[in-house]
Design a protein around this motif. Structure first.
Motif, PDB file in Angstrom:
ATOM      1  N   TYR A  98     -58.813  17.930 -77.003  1.00  0.00           N
ATOM      2  CA  TYR A  98     -58.640  16.514 -76.699  1.00  0.00           C
ATOM      3  C   TYR A  98     -59.972  15.756 -76.848  1.00  0.00           C
ATOM      4  O   TYR A  98     -60.083  14.618 -76.435  1.00  0.00           O
ATOM      5  CB  TYR A  98     -58.160  16.323 -75.244  1.00  0.00           C
ATOM      6  N   GLN A  99     -60.977  16.430 -77.360  1.00  0.00           N
ATOM      7  CA  GLN A  99     -62.335  15.901 -77.498  1.00  0.00           C
ATOM      8  C   GLN A  99     -62.931  15.561 -76.134  1.00  0.00           C
ATOM      9  O   GLN A  99     -63.565  14.526 -75.938  1.00  0.00           O
ATOM     10  CB  GLN A  99     -62.358  14.681 -78.432  1.00  0.00           C
ATOM     11  N   ILE A 100     -62.701  16.472 -75.184  1.00  0.00           N
ATOM     12  CA  ILE A 100     -63.239  16.356 -73.821  1.00  0.00           C
ATOM     13  C   ILE A 100     -64.071  17.603 -73.561  1.00  0.00           C
ATOM     14  O   ILE A 100     -63.645  18.721 -73.848  1.00  0.00           O
ATOM     15  CB  ILE A 100     -62.109  16.270 -72.775  1.00  0.00           C
TER      16      ILE A 100
ATOM     17  N   LEU B 208     -61.487  31.383 -66.474  1.00  0.00           N
ATOM     18  CA  LEU B 208     -60.469  30.348 -66.621  1.00  0.00           C
ATOM     19  C   LEU B 208     -61.089  28.986 -66.930  1.00  0.00           C
ATOM     20  O   LEU B 208     -60.527  28.207 -67.704  1.00  0.00           O
ATOM     21  CB  LEU B 208     -59.602  30.254 -65.355  1.00  0.00           C
ATOM     22  N   LEU B 209     -62.235  28.708 -66.346  1.00  0.00           N
ATOM     23  CA  LEU B 209     -62.917  27.446 -66.646  1.00  0.00           C
ATOM     24  C   LEU B 209     -63.316  27.382 -68.121  1.00  0.00           C
ATOM     25  O   LEU B 209     -63.221  26.320 -68.746  1.00  0.00           O
ATOM     26  CB  LEU B 209     -64.133  27.266 -65.743  1.00  0.00           C
ATOM     27  N   LYS B 210     -63.716  28.495 -68.688  1.00  0.00           N
ATOM     28  CA  LYS B 210     -64.036  28.538 -70.121  1.00  0.00           C
ATOM     29  C   LYS B 210     -62.788  28.262 -70.953  1.00  0.00           C
ATOM     30  O   LYS B 210     -62.828  27.505 -71.929  1.00  0.00           O
ATOM     31  CB  LYS B 210     -64.638  29.894 -70.497  1.00  0.00           C
ATOM     32  N   LYS B 211     -61.666  28.865 -70.559  1.00  0.00           N
ATOM     33  CA  LYS B 211     -60.411  28.627 -71.276  1.00  0.00           C
ATOM     34  C   LYS B 211     -59.985  27.167 -71.156  1.00  0.00           C
ATOM     35  O   LYS B 211     -59.515  26.566 -72.125  1.00  0.00           O
ATOM     36  CB  LYS B 211     -59.313  29.554 -70.752  1.00  0.00           C
ATOM     37  N   LEU B 212     -60.144  26.603 -69.969  1.00  0.00           N
ATOM     38  CA  LEU B 212     -59.801  25.194 -69.767  1.00  0.00           C
ATOM     39  C   LEU B 212     -60.672  24.314 -70.650  1.00  0.00           C
ATOM     40  O   LEU B 212     -60.178  23.363 -71.268  1.00  0.00           O
ATOM     41  CB  LEU B 212     -59.958  24.804 -68.299  1.00  0.00           C
ATOM     42  N   ASN B 213     -61.941  24.632 -70.723  1.00  0.00           N
ATOM     43  CA  ASN B 213     -62.852  23.858 -71.565  1.00  0.00           C
ATOM     44  C   ASN B 213     -62.407  23.926 -73.026  1.00  0.00           C
ATOM     45  O   ASN B 213     -62.477  22.917 -73.743  1.00  0.00           O
ATOM     46  CB  ASN B 213     -64.281  24.354 -71.399  1.00  0.00           C
ATOM     47  N   ASP B 214     -61.935  25.080 -73.464  1.00  0.00           N
ATOM     48  CA  ASP B 214     -61.429  25.218 -74.835  1.00  0.00           C
ATOM     49  C   ASP B 214     -60.223  24.319 -75.071  1.00  0.00           C
ATOM     50  O   ASP B 214     -60.112  23.665 -76.109  1.00  0.00           O
ATOM     51  CB  ASP B 214     -61.068  26.674 -75.141  1.00  0.00           C
ATOM     52  N   VAL B 215     -59.304  24.313 -74.117  1.00  0.00           N
ATOM     53  CA  VAL B 215     -58.114  23.462 -74.249  1.00  0.00           C
ATOM     54  C   VAL B 215     -58.525  21.988 -74.257  1.00  0.00           C
ATOM     55  O   VAL B 215     -58.059  21.208 -75.089  1.00  0.00           O
ATOM     56  CB  VAL B 215     -57.093  23.732 -73.114  1.00  0.00           C
ATOM     57  N   LEU B 216     -59.406  21.613 -73.350  1.00  0.00           N
ATOM     58  CA  LEU B 216     -59.841  20.222 -73.273  1.00  0.00           C
ATOM     59  C   LEU B 216     -60.610  19.798 -74.525  1.00  0.00           C
ATOM     60  O   LEU B 216     -60.556  18.631 -74.921  1.00  0.00           O
ATOM     61  CB  LEU B 216     -60.683  19.994 -72.020  1.00  0.00           C
ATOM     62  N   ALA B 217     -61.301  20.727 -75.155  1.00  0.00           N
ATOM     63  CA  ALA B 217     -62.028  20.414 -76.385  1.00  0.00           C
ATOM     64  C   ALA B 217     -61.069  19.919 -77.466  1.00  0.00           C
ATOM     65  O   ALA B 217     -61.450  19.085 -78.295  1.00  0.00           O
ATOM     66  CB  ALA B 217     -62.809  21.633 -76.858  1.00  0.00           C
TER      67      ALA B 217
END
Length: 68
Positions: free
Chosen positions: A60-62, A49-58
């Motif tokens: 937003y350029q985060i 889930l953290l990997k998926k969250l990182n994808d979503v945040l990416a």
């Protein structure tokens, strides 16, 4: 004017809520049940889930780094 949330923001919120629940389950199996197998399974799910969250945040350029 009603506030609407974007699909990706809603996805990030859903992932965060899922991570919160997994954190509770990890703590339970670490502190109460002492079931290392279940704890490990929940930790793997949390990492996914953290990997998926990182994808979503990416989007937003985060970029985030997670602690072990």
């Amino acid at each position: 004017m009603p506030y609407t949330i974007s699909e990706r923001a809603a996805r990030a919120a859903d992932i965060l809520e899922s991570i919160e629940e997994l954190n509770r389950m990890i703590a339970f199996h670490r502190d109460e049940s002492k079931d290392d197998s279940m704890r490990s399974q929940y930790e793997i799910m949390r990492q996914e889930l953290l990997k998926k969250l990182n994808d979503v945040l990416a989007s937003y350029q985060i970029s985030i780094q997670t602690a072990a």
